[in-house]
Scaffold this active site. Structure first.
Site, mmCIF file in Angstrom:
data_model
loop_
_atom_site.group_PDB
_atom_site.id
_atom_site.type_symbol
_atom_site.label_atom_id
_atom_site.label_comp_id
_atom_site.label_asym_id
_atom_site.label_seq_id
_atom_site.Cartn_x
_atom_site.Cartn_y
_atom_site.Cartn_z
ATOM 1 N N ASP A 19 63.022 36.609 -15.759
ATOM 2 C CA ASP A 19 63.472 35.612 -14.771
ATOM 3 C C ASP A 19 62.469 35.389 -13.650
ATOM 4 O O ASP A 19 62.490 34.347 -13.007
ATOM 5 C CB ASP A 19 64.872 35.945 -14.238
ATOM 6 C CG ASP A 19 64.919 37.221 -13.428
ATOM 7 O OD1 ASP A 19 64.131 38.153 -13.737
ATOM 8 O OD2 ASP A 19 65.737 37.316 -12.494
ATOM 9 N N GLU A 61 55.767 43.511 -24.405
ATOM 10 C CA GLU A 61 54.577 43.289 -23.571
ATOM 11 C C GLU A 61 53.384 44.129 -24.016
ATOM 12 O O GLU A 61 52.233 43.717 -23.846
ATOM 13 C CB GLU A 61 54.889 43.559 -22.097
ATOM 14 C CG GLU A 61 55.786 42.530 -21.434
ATOM 15 C CD GLU A 61 57.269 42.763 -21.675
ATOM 16 O OE1 GLU A 61 57.623 43.697 -22.436
ATOM 17 O OE2 GLU A 61 58.091 42.025 -21.096
ATOM 18 N N HIS A 119 66.768 43.635 -8.922
ATOM 19 C CA HIS A 119 66.538 44.225 -10.250
ATOM 20 C C HIS A 119 65.032 44.319 -10.529
ATOM 21 O O HIS A 119 64.244 43.525 -10.021
ATOM 22 C CB HIS A 119 67.251 43.431 -11.348
ATOM 23 C CG HIS A 119 66.831 41.988 -11.477
ATOM 24 N ND1 HIS A 119 67.199 41.017 -10.580
ATOM 25 C CD2 HIS A 119 66.074 41.363 -12.407
ATOM 26 C CE1 HIS A 119 66.697 39.860 -10.959
ATOM 27 N NE2 HIS A 119 66.004 40.042 -12.069
ATOM 28 N N HIS A 120 64.665 45.284 -11.323
ATOM 29 C CA HIS A 120 63.271 45.617 -11.680
ATOM 30 C C HIS A 120 62.483 46.248 -10.518
ATOM 31 O O HIS A 120 61.259 46.342 -10.586
ATOM 32 C CB HIS A 120 62.472 44.416 -12.202
ATOM 33 C CG HIS A 120 63.105 43.668 -13.341
ATOM 34 N ND1 HIS A 120 64.021 44.238 -14.193
ATOM 35 C CD2 HIS A 120 62.940 42.391 -13.790
ATOM 36 C CE1 HIS A 120 64.401 43.338 -15.105
ATOM 37 N NE2 HIS A 120 63.760 42.209 -14.872
ATOM 38 N N GLY A 171 41.112 53.649 -28.160
ATOM 39 C CA GLY A 171 41.757 54.289 -29.307
ATOM 40 C C GLY A 171 43.265 54.437 -29.222
ATOM 41 O O GLY A 171 43.815 55.483 -29.570
ATOM 42 N N ASP A 204 49.317 53.780 -42.078
ATOM 43 C CA ASP A 204 50.783 53.722 -42.175
ATOM 44 C C ASP A 204 51.448 54.348 -40.943
ATOM 45 O O ASP A 204 52.607 54.062 -40.634
ATOM 46 C CB ASP A 204 51.290 54.386 -43.465
ATOM 47 C CG ASP A 204 50.709 55.776 -43.706
ATOM 48 O OD1 ASP A 204 49.958 56.290 -42.848
ATOM 49 O OD2 ASP A 204 51.000 56.372 -44.772
ATOM 50 N N ASN A 259 48.831 56.647 -46.698
ATOM 51 C CA ASN A 259 48.301 57.981 -47.024
ATOM 52 C C ASN A 259 49.177 59.086 -46.415
ATOM 53 O O ASN A 259 48.686 60.142 -46.021
ATOM 54 C CB ASN A 259 46.834 58.111 -46.591
ATOM 55 C CG ASN A 259 46.658 57.872 -45.096
ATOM 56 O OD1 ASN A 259 47.646 57.677 -44.379
ATOM 57 N ND2 ASN A 259 45.428 57.905 -44.628
ATOM 58 N N GLY A 309 50.910 59.523 -43.598
ATOM 59 C CA GLY A 309 50.912 60.013 -42.221
ATOM 60 C C GLY A 309 49.580 59.969 -41.529
ATOM 61 O O GLY A 309 48.684 59.208 -41.906
ATOM 62 N N GLU A 331 44.561 62.812 -37.617
ATOM 63 C CA GLU A 331 45.049 63.947 -36.824
ATOM 64 C C GLU A 331 45.003 65.249 -37.637
ATOM 65 O O GLU A 331 44.679 66.312 -37.110
ATOM 66 C CB GLU A 331 46.490 63.693 -36.367
ATOM 67 C CG GLU A 331 46.669 62.466 -35.508
ATOM 68 C CD GLU A 331 46.225 62.653 -34.074
ATOM 69 O OE1 GLU A 331 44.994 62.677 -33.842
ATOM 70 O OE2 GLU A 331 47.078 62.770 -33.194
HETATM 71 N N1 TPP Z 1 49.429 57.588 -29.454
HETATM 72 C C1 TPP Z 1 48.633 56.559 -29.126
HETATM 73 C C2 TPP Z 1 49.184 55.376 -28.426
HETATM 74 N N2 TPP Z 1 47.348 56.560 -29.456
HETATM 75 C C3 TPP Z 1 46.797 57.623 -30.089
HETATM 76 N N3 TPP Z 1 45.506 57.578 -30.345
HETATM 77 C C4 TPP Z 1 47.616 58.707 -30.476
HETATM 78 C C5 TPP Z 1 48.933 58.656 -30.124
HETATM 79 C C6 TPP Z 1 47.070 59.896 -31.237
HETATM 80 N N4 TPP Z 1 46.657 59.487 -32.595
HETATM 81 C C7 TPP Z 1 45.393 59.139 -32.861
HETATM 82 S S1 TPP Z 1 45.177 58.703 -34.437
HETATM 83 C C8 TPP Z 1 46.773 58.997 -34.826
HETATM 84 C C9 TPP Z 1 47.474 59.426 -33.696
HETATM 85 C C10 TPP Z 1 48.917 59.782 -33.708
HETATM 86 C C11 TPP Z 1 47.274 58.849 -36.225
HETATM 87 C C12 TPP Z 1 46.886 57.605 -36.949
HETATM 88 O O1 TPP Z 1 47.437 57.695 -38.224
HETATM 89 P P1 TPP Z 1 47.371 56.503 -39.245
HETATM 90 O O2 TPP Z 1 47.543 55.216 -38.565
HETATM 91 O O3 TPP Z 1 48.305 56.779 -40.356
HETATM 92 O O4 TPP Z 1 45.869 56.543 -39.713
HETATM 93 P P2 TPP Z 1 45.100 57.341 -40.858
HETATM 94 O O5 TPP Z 1 44.188 58.313 -40.177
HETATM 95 O O6 TPP Z 1 46.099 58.030 -41.735
HETATM 96 O O7 TPP Z 1 44.330 56.278 -41.539
#
Ligand code: TPP
Length: 570
Positions: free
Chosen positions: A39, A61, A124-125, A422, A452, A479, A481, A485
């Site tokens: 608003d 956003e 609000h906000h 990143g 994924d 893949n 997960g 990481e």
């Molecule tokens: N949260 C945010 C906003 N940014 C980050 N960089 C992280 C957490 C930590 N982090 C970096 S890479 C990653 C995470 C959780 C996982 C990415 O996994 P995926 O998209 O499945 O990529 P893959 O390596 O499997 O290709």
């Protein structure tokens, strides 16, 4: 009579602040505005159609901020509109990313009226404590200019200054627009003079001096090379870089963040330099050089494979947007564009060293392999053979933005990747913004590679893509997960697992019909067939490809970088 009315009567060609702001945005090349309504910004948004600006309408956003970043990287500059407090704060991660990576985004925040702010009303906000400055203070640290449009007398000047600063510093700016200021009048005659977007000129004496010093070392060097990095792109020095590459004939390399800066089909192009993670043969060539012309460097951990450069400062000339550093001497207030232009003009013929041969071919071992598993070692050079000139290629933080180091681009490819900031999920939003800008420029495909895990953060932007009739090709690397990481910490840990989603069916939930095609690819033969499929390549539908890859496979450069990160984390 209020003083603002007197000012308005004196204006010959009064126009509303909101119209002034949006017409300026259009003037600098913005055609679409990202954001979410609220608003405190609704009455401002009413002005968009009259200013010939398209409202994108994002799902939240954060995504809008990522999308504005992607739009700016293709279009040159972008804008996002959010609402006070709740909306603007959701965008801040994205805006911080744009700040960190030098992307010009105009962030406009609709605020409560100037009077309610003065009175500290319990609206609000707000935080309920009458503090109306708290959010703008948060944005100040991630913006190169802050403009509070709360006074008729300086609103137009502030708008012009904000847009100029955004462009020349290539960083976000923050503009607040209280609801009672939207229709306040400013001098419309100012619009006859376009905003000056030219860079301040270097002091000629200083510039000539630096050019002399650079040329002295360049002419004395035995095997100089050129290394192009992100800031050459972000500070718009690519014309100068291309002239330098062409005229000097020197071997030219890019860093991961510099990918797309030079034509990778050019005879001088030698590949990606990133210390230990460099393309084969590249670190030997770069590190044997006695003079590296380093243009726009950002020597971050992920851009250097965990700080594994082996090039000494004594052999380096660094060109930046605000200074040039020759060996250990720094020359402030000298923008690289002016210096490079004169270096090119005054350079004598050089004797370039030979360029390492870089192929787009798989290693003979990979070629001979009968394995059908889609591995990173196999994928990324195949992608290079499939891409077309002018494609926009986006890679998400994870295996994808390391894999792309091995992809040799056709000419005029724009590469987008958030290597320094990143923030995962970025690339899905950026894909929406980039695809829109690419559509406005016509005949450019937009291609995204996302993990994924990452897509689960911002998947709703597939909906915005459909709503805006965009047709990117989205590859979801399935893949199981967070593979990147796992390489850093917690190989089998539960926190690196994710819920498997039925990705190819998600667009249907978002209302996709015949404007969408989903694919599920599990073998090399299937991918080769897809890449050869005419309809897949040229359709105007959104295409989402589930690309199945092993859970524990990663590009070699990622393995090295992850090892270094793990060690630093202790
Ligand atoms: N949260 C945010 C906003 N940014 C980050 N960089 C992280 C957490 C930590 N982090 C970096 S890479 C990653 C995470 C959780 C996982 C990415 O996994 P995926 O998209 O499945 O990529 P893959 O390596 O499997 O290709």
């Amino acid at each position: 009579m209020a003083s603002t009315d007197i000012v308005t009567r004196e204006l010959e060609n009064p126009i509303d602040v909101a119209e002034y702001l949006f017409r300026r945005l259009r003037e600098v090349g913005i055609r679409s505005v990202h954001g979410v309504p609220g608003d405190y910004n609704l009455s401002a948004l009413d002005y968009l159609p009259g200013c010939d600006l398209h409202w994108v309408g994002n799902c939240n956003e954060l995504n809008a901020g990522y999308a504005a970043d992607g739009y700016a990287r293709v279009n040159g500059i972008s804008a996002i509109v959010t609402t006070f407090g709740v909306g603007e704060l959701s965008a801040l991660n994205a805006i911080a990313g744009s700040y960190s990576e030098f992307v010009p985004v105009v962030h406009i925040v609709g605020q409560p009226t100037t009077q309610s702010q003065k009175d500290g009303m319990l609206l609000h906000h707000t935080l309920g404590n009458g503090d109306y400055n708290v959010f703008s203070k948060m944005s100040a640290g991630i913006s190169c200019f802050v403009a509070h449009l709360n006074d008729q007398h300086d609103a137009a000047t502030l708008i012009d200054s904000a847009i100029r600063e955004c462009w020349i510093r290539s960083r976000p700016v923050y503009i607040t627009l209280p609801t009672d200021m939207v229709a306040t009048k400013v001098n419309g005659d100012r619009l006859r003079t376009p905003i000056d977007l030219s860079l301040p000129k270097n002091d000629p004496e200083k510039e000539d001096y630096v050019v002399d010093v650079v040329l002295k070392y360049l002419h004395a060097a035995k095997n100089p090379i050129i290394l192009v990095d992100a800031c050459a792109i972000r500070h718009r020095a690519l014309d100068e870089v291309h002239e330098l590459v062409e005229k000097s004939g020197l071997p030219t390399f890019v860093t991961p963040m510099g990918k797309g800066a030079v034509d990778e089909t050019h005879k001088n192009f030698g590949g990606v330099y990133a210390g230990n993670g460099s393309n084969p043969g590249v670190s030997e060539a770069v590190e044997a050089s006695d003079l590296i012309l380093s243009i726009g460097a950002i020597k971050s951990d992920f851009n250097t494979t965990g700080f594994t450069y082996r090039i000494g400062q004594l052999n380096t000339i660094d060109f930046h947007s605000t200074y040039v550093r020759v060996r250990y001497s720094e020359y402030p207030d000298t923008n690289m564009k002016g210096v490079l232009r004169k270096v090119v003009q005054q350079m004598k013929p050089l004797n370039p060293a030979s360029i390492p041969s870089l192929t787009n071919q798989l290693s003979p071992r990979e070629q001979a392999s009968s394995d059908q598993t889609i591995t990173h070692n196999w994928l990324w050079s195949i992608v290079g053979q499939w891409l077309k000139p002018k494609d926009v290629v986006i890679t998400e933080t994870g295996t994808a933005n390391f894999g792309i180091w091995d992809t040799r681009f056709p000419s005029n490819v724009t590469a987008i990747s958030q290597v320094l900031w990143g923030s995962i999920g970025y690339s899905m939003g950026a894909c929406q913004g980039a695809a829109l800008a690419a559509k406005e420029q016509k005949n450019r495909r937009t291609i995204l590679f996302i993990g994924d895990g990452s897509i689960q953060l911002t998947v709703q932007e597939l909906s915005t893509i459909l709503r805006n009739n965009l047709s990117p090709i989205v590859f979801v690397i399935c893949n199981e997960g967070y593979t990147i990481e796992r390489y850093i910490h917690g190989w089998d840990a539960k926190y690196n697992d994710i819920q498997p989603w039925d990705f190819a069916n998600i667009p249907k939930v978002f209302g996709a019909k015949e404007n969408y095609q989903g694919y599920r690819i599990k073998t090399r033969d299937e991918l080769n067939k897809l890449f050869a499929d005419q309809e897949f390549n040229s359709s105007d539908k959104l295409r989402l490809v589930e690309l199945y890859m092993p859970r524990d496979d990663a590009p070699a450069a990622l393995k090295l970088t992850a090892e270094a990160a793990a060690q630093r984390n202790g």
